[in-house]
Design a protein around this motif. Sequence first.
Motif, PDB file in Angstrom:
ATOM      1  N   LYS A  97      -7.745  24.890  12.847  1.00 25.55           N
ATOM      2  CA  LYS A  97      -6.573  25.132  12.003  1.00 25.55           C
ATOM      3  C   LYS A  97      -6.957  25.490  10.580  1.00 25.55           C
ATOM      4  CE  LYS A  97      -3.519  22.097  14.654  1.00 25.55           C
ATOM      5  NZ  LYS A  97      -2.656  20.899  14.619  1.00 25.55           N
ATOM      6  N   GLY A  98      -8.158  25.134  10.155  1.00 25.19           N
ATOM      7  CA  GLY A  98      -8.572  25.448   8.798  1.00 25.19           C
ATOM      8  C   GLY A  98      -9.054  24.223   8.050  1.00 25.19           C
ATOM      9  N   MET A  99      -9.497  24.441   6.838  1.00 25.44           N
ATOM     10  CA  MET A  99     -10.063  23.370   6.019  1.00 25.44           C
ATOM     11  C   MET A  99      -9.021  22.340   5.609  1.00 25.44           C
ATOM     12  SD  MET A  99     -12.546  21.954   4.388  1.00 25.44           S
ATOM     13  CE  MET A  99     -13.892  23.135   4.429  1.00 25.44           C
ATOM     14  N   GLY A 100      -7.799  22.792   5.339  1.00 27.04           N
ATOM     15  CA  GLY A 100      -6.788  21.870   4.848  1.00 27.04           C
ATOM     16  C   GLY A 100      -7.202  21.296   3.500  1.00 27.04           C
ATOM     17  N   GLY A 101      -6.944  20.007   3.290  1.00 30.10           N
ATOM     18  CA  GLY A 101      -7.299  19.389   2.010  1.00 30.10           C
ATOM     19  C   GLY A 101      -8.602  18.630   2.047  1.00 30.10           C
ATOM     20  N   ALA A 102      -9.338  18.744   3.147  1.00 32.34           N
ATOM     21  CA  ALA A 102     -10.532  17.904   3.318  1.00 32.34           C
ATOM     22  C   ALA A 102     -11.553  18.102   2.214  1.00 32.34           C
ATOM     23  CB  ALA A 102     -11.169  18.178   4.684  1.00 32.34           C
ATOM     24  N   MET A 103     -11.799  19.342   1.808  1.00 33.73           N
ATOM     25  CA  MET A 103     -12.853  19.575   0.820  1.00 33.73           C
ATOM     26  C   MET A 103     -12.472  19.001  -0.540  1.00 33.73           C
ATOM     27  SD  MET A 103     -15.096  23.013   0.263  1.00 33.73           S
ATOM     28  CE  MET A 103     -15.855  22.809   1.874  1.00 33.73           C
ATOM     29  N   ASP A 104     -11.200  19.089  -0.893  1.00 37.37           N
ATOM     30  CA  ASP A 104     -10.755  18.467  -2.146  1.00 37.37           C
ATOM     31  C   ASP A 104     -10.881  16.949  -2.073  1.00 37.37           C
ATOM     32  OD1 ASP A 104      -9.235  20.645  -3.964  1.00 37.37           O
ATOM     33  OD2 ASP A 104      -8.937  21.121  -1.856  1.00 37.37           O
ATOM     34  N   LEU A 105     -10.540  16.402  -0.930  1.00 41.46           N
ATOM     35  CA  LEU A 105     -10.599  14.953  -0.768  1.00 41.46           C
ATOM     36  C   LEU A 105     -12.027  14.434  -0.886  1.00 41.46           C
ATOM     37  CD1 LEU A 105      -8.038  14.650   2.144  1.00 41.46           C
ATOM     38  CD2 LEU A 105      -7.811  13.544  -0.079  1.00 41.46           C
ATOM     39  N   VAL A 106     -12.960  15.069  -0.200  1.00 43.65           N
ATOM     40  CA  VAL A 106     -14.335  14.557  -0.234  1.00 43.65           C
ATOM     41  C   VAL A 106     -15.006  14.813  -1.585  1.00 43.65           C
ATOM     42  CG1 VAL A 106     -14.624  14.775   2.257  1.00 43.65           C
ATOM     43  CG2 VAL A 106     -15.343  16.657   0.783  1.00 43.65           C
ATOM     44  N   VAL A 142       0.852  -1.194   0.000  1.00 45.76           N
ATOM     45  CA  VAL A 142       0.000   0.000   0.000  1.00 45.76           C
ATOM     46  C   VAL A 142       0.882   1.237   0.000  1.00 45.76           C
ATOM     47  CG1 VAL A 142      -1.725   1.302   1.304  1.00 45.76           C
ATOM     48  CG2 VAL A 142      -1.861  -1.179   1.227  1.00 45.76           C
ATOM     49  N   GLU A 143       0.484   2.250  -0.768  1.00 49.13           N
ATOM     50  CA  GLU A 143       1.199   3.528  -0.788  1.00 49.13           C
ATOM     51  C   GLU A 143       0.322   4.588  -0.111  1.00 49.13           C
ATOM     52  OE1 GLU A 143       4.160   4.368  -1.825  1.00 49.13           O
ATOM     53  OE2 GLU A 143       4.837   2.686  -3.056  1.00 49.13           O
ATOM     54  N   PHE A 144       0.852   5.191   0.960  1.00 54.38           N
ATOM     55  CA  PHE A 144       0.121   6.246   1.653  1.00 54.38           C
ATOM     56  C   PHE A 144       0.559   7.612   1.139  1.00 54.38           C
ATOM     57  CE2 PHE A 144      -0.104   2.837   4.893  1.00 54.38           C
ATOM     58  CZ  PHE A 144      -1.482   2.756   4.998  1.00 54.38           C
ATOM     59  N   GLN A 145      -0.441   8.449   0.848  1.00 52.35           N
ATOM     60  CA  GLN A 145      -0.204   9.778   0.299  1.00 52.35           C
ATOM     61  C   GLN A 145      -0.680  10.833   1.284  1.00 52.35           C
ATOM     62  OE1 GLN A 145      -2.693  12.091  -0.877  1.00 52.35           O
ATOM     63  NE2 GLN A 145      -1.767  13.208  -2.558  1.00 52.35           N
ATOM     64  N   SER A 146       0.077  11.914   1.406  1.00 56.14           N
ATOM     65  CA  SER A 146      -0.335  13.036   2.250  1.00 56.14           C
ATOM     66  C   SER A 146      -0.355  14.298   1.405  1.00 56.14           C
ATOM     67  CB  SER A 146       0.632  13.220   3.421  1.00 56.14           C
ATOM     68  OG  SER A 146       0.201  14.269   4.277  1.00 56.14           O
ATOM     69  N   GLU A 147      -1.392  15.116   1.584  1.00 53.27           N
ATOM     70  CA  GLU A 147      -1.586  16.236   0.676  1.00 53.27           C
ATOM     71  C   GLU A 147      -0.530  17.334   0.776  1.00 53.27           C
ATOM     72  OE1 GLU A 147      -4.994  16.829   3.784  1.00 53.27           O
ATOM     73  OE2 GLU A 147      -3.937  15.167   2.848  1.00 53.27           O
ATOM     74  N   ASN A 148       0.336  17.283   1.803  1.00 56.12           N
ATOM     75  CA  ASN A 148       1.430  18.250   1.843  1.00 56.12           C
ATOM     76  C   ASN A 148       2.570  17.862   0.906  1.00 56.12           C
ATOM     77  OD1 ASN A 148       1.891  16.099   3.723  1.00 56.12           O
ATOM     78  ND2 ASN A 148       3.628  17.227   4.540  1.00 56.12           N
ATOM     79  N   ILE A 169       7.231  15.291   7.657  1.00 54.89           N
ATOM     80  CA  ILE A 169       5.961  15.396   8.372  1.00 54.89           C
ATOM     81  C   ILE A 169       4.793  15.102   7.437  1.00 54.89           C
ATOM     82  CG2 ILE A 169       6.817  17.089  10.035  1.00 54.89           C
ATOM     83  CD1 ILE A 169       5.455  19.276   8.350  1.00 54.89           C
ATOM     84  N   ASN A 170       3.632  14.807   8.037  1.00 55.88           N
ATOM     85  CA  ASN A 170       2.411  14.646   7.257  1.00 55.88           C
ATOM     86  C   ASN A 170       1.630  15.958   7.246  1.00 55.88           C
ATOM     87  OD1 ASN A 170       1.120  14.817   9.771  1.00 55.88           O
ATOM     88  ND2 ASN A 170       0.748  12.621   9.907  1.00 55.88           N
ATOM     89  N   ALA A 171       0.428  15.927   6.705  1.00 54.58           N
ATOM     90  CA  ALA A 171      -0.357  17.148   6.584  1.00 54.58           C
ATOM     91  C   ALA A 171      -0.775  17.712   7.934  1.00 54.58           C
ATOM     92  CB  ALA A 171      -1.607  16.886   5.735  1.00 54.58           C
ATOM     93  N   GLY A 172      -0.763  16.885   8.970  1.00 57.99           N
ATOM     94  CA  GLY A 172      -1.089  17.345  10.315  1.00 57.99           C
ATOM     95  C   GLY A 172       0.127  17.798  11.086  1.00 57.99           C
ATOM     96  N   LYS A 173       1.278  17.925  10.400  1.00 59.83           N
ATOM     97  CA  LYS A 173       2.550  18.362  10.986  1.00 59.83           C
ATOM     98  C   LYS A 173       3.085  17.373  12.016  1.00 59.83           C
ATOM     99  CE  LYS A 173       1.814  23.291  10.138  1.00 59.83           C
ATOM    100  NZ  LYS A 173       0.561  23.118   9.367  1.00 59.83           N
ATOM    101  N   GLN A 174       2.676  16.105  11.892  1.00 56.18           N
ATOM    102  CA  GLN A 174       3.237  15.054  12.732  1.00 56.18           C
ATOM    103  C   GLN A 174       4.444  14.446  12.033  1.00 56.18           C
ATOM    104  OE1 GLN A 174      -0.513  12.903  12.571  1.00 56.18           O
ATOM    105  NE2 GLN A 174      -0.668  12.990  14.801  1.00 56.18           N
ATOM    106  N   THR A 175       5.474  14.112  12.782  1.00 53.26           N
ATOM    107  CA  THR A 175       6.635  13.466  12.176  1.00 53.26           C
ATOM    108  C   THR A 175       6.258  12.050  11.738  1.00 53.26           C
ATOM    109  OG1 THR A 175       7.399  12.788  14.376  1.00 53.26           O
ATOM    110  CG2 THR A 175       8.347  14.796  13.442  1.00 53.26           C
TER     111      THR A 175
END
Length: 218
Positions: free
Chosen positions: A124-133, A42-48, A67-73
């Motif tokens: 924190k804001g919308m982020g990429g959620a609206m594009d994703l859904v 599986v390949e995991f993708q993060s919008e950042n 980091i991922n889109a949530g700024k987690q390492t």
Amino acid sequence: MALDKIGIAKRIAQELKDRYFVNLGIGIPTLVANYIPQGIDVEFQSENGVLGMGSFPFEGEEDADIINAGKQTITTLAGASFFDSALSFGMIRGQHVDLTILGAMEVAENGDIANWKIPGKMVKGMGGAMDLVASAENIIVAMMHVNKAGDSKILKQCTLPLTGVGCVKKVVTELAVLEVTPKGFKLLERAPGVTVEHIIASTEAELIIEGEIPEMQI
């Protein structure tokens, strides 16, 4: 008993299929990367702008630049790539992501999702959620069934500002696995030790219940 967040992530990991490209939202969804079933790739993708995310790093092994889109390492797998967010959102909008796993504050029986704003509270804001859904064809939500006050978050109609309309396919909570159907939420599985009656009492929306409901296999 009800699942914890790790249990929810383990159950959702069972939805992964070989060769999937998967986007993980912020919160519980990020834990799914730690529990990929054996024998699948599986390949995991993060919008950042990351493709090829691995599990969370062990304490002391973090790299603050990865980091991922949530700024987690995060860690990355062999062959991982980094790119700008324009290319990342091109993957999302071009429907090149096979499965999107998101957190939510509320989900309605028609598949509406609210996961970005509580009026009057700092977010924190919308982020990429609206594009994703808007682009994803397969969305699974990882969320808690009830809020801290014990009120259901599985609703007939969302009360918070919507992120997307009619887009959620399945919901996994600490109590149950629910499928969104044209007739509403269908109860597929229950958490180990949790009764159907408890799930009904914890759900504001009506549930479709057919036959014996099996326990989740975690």
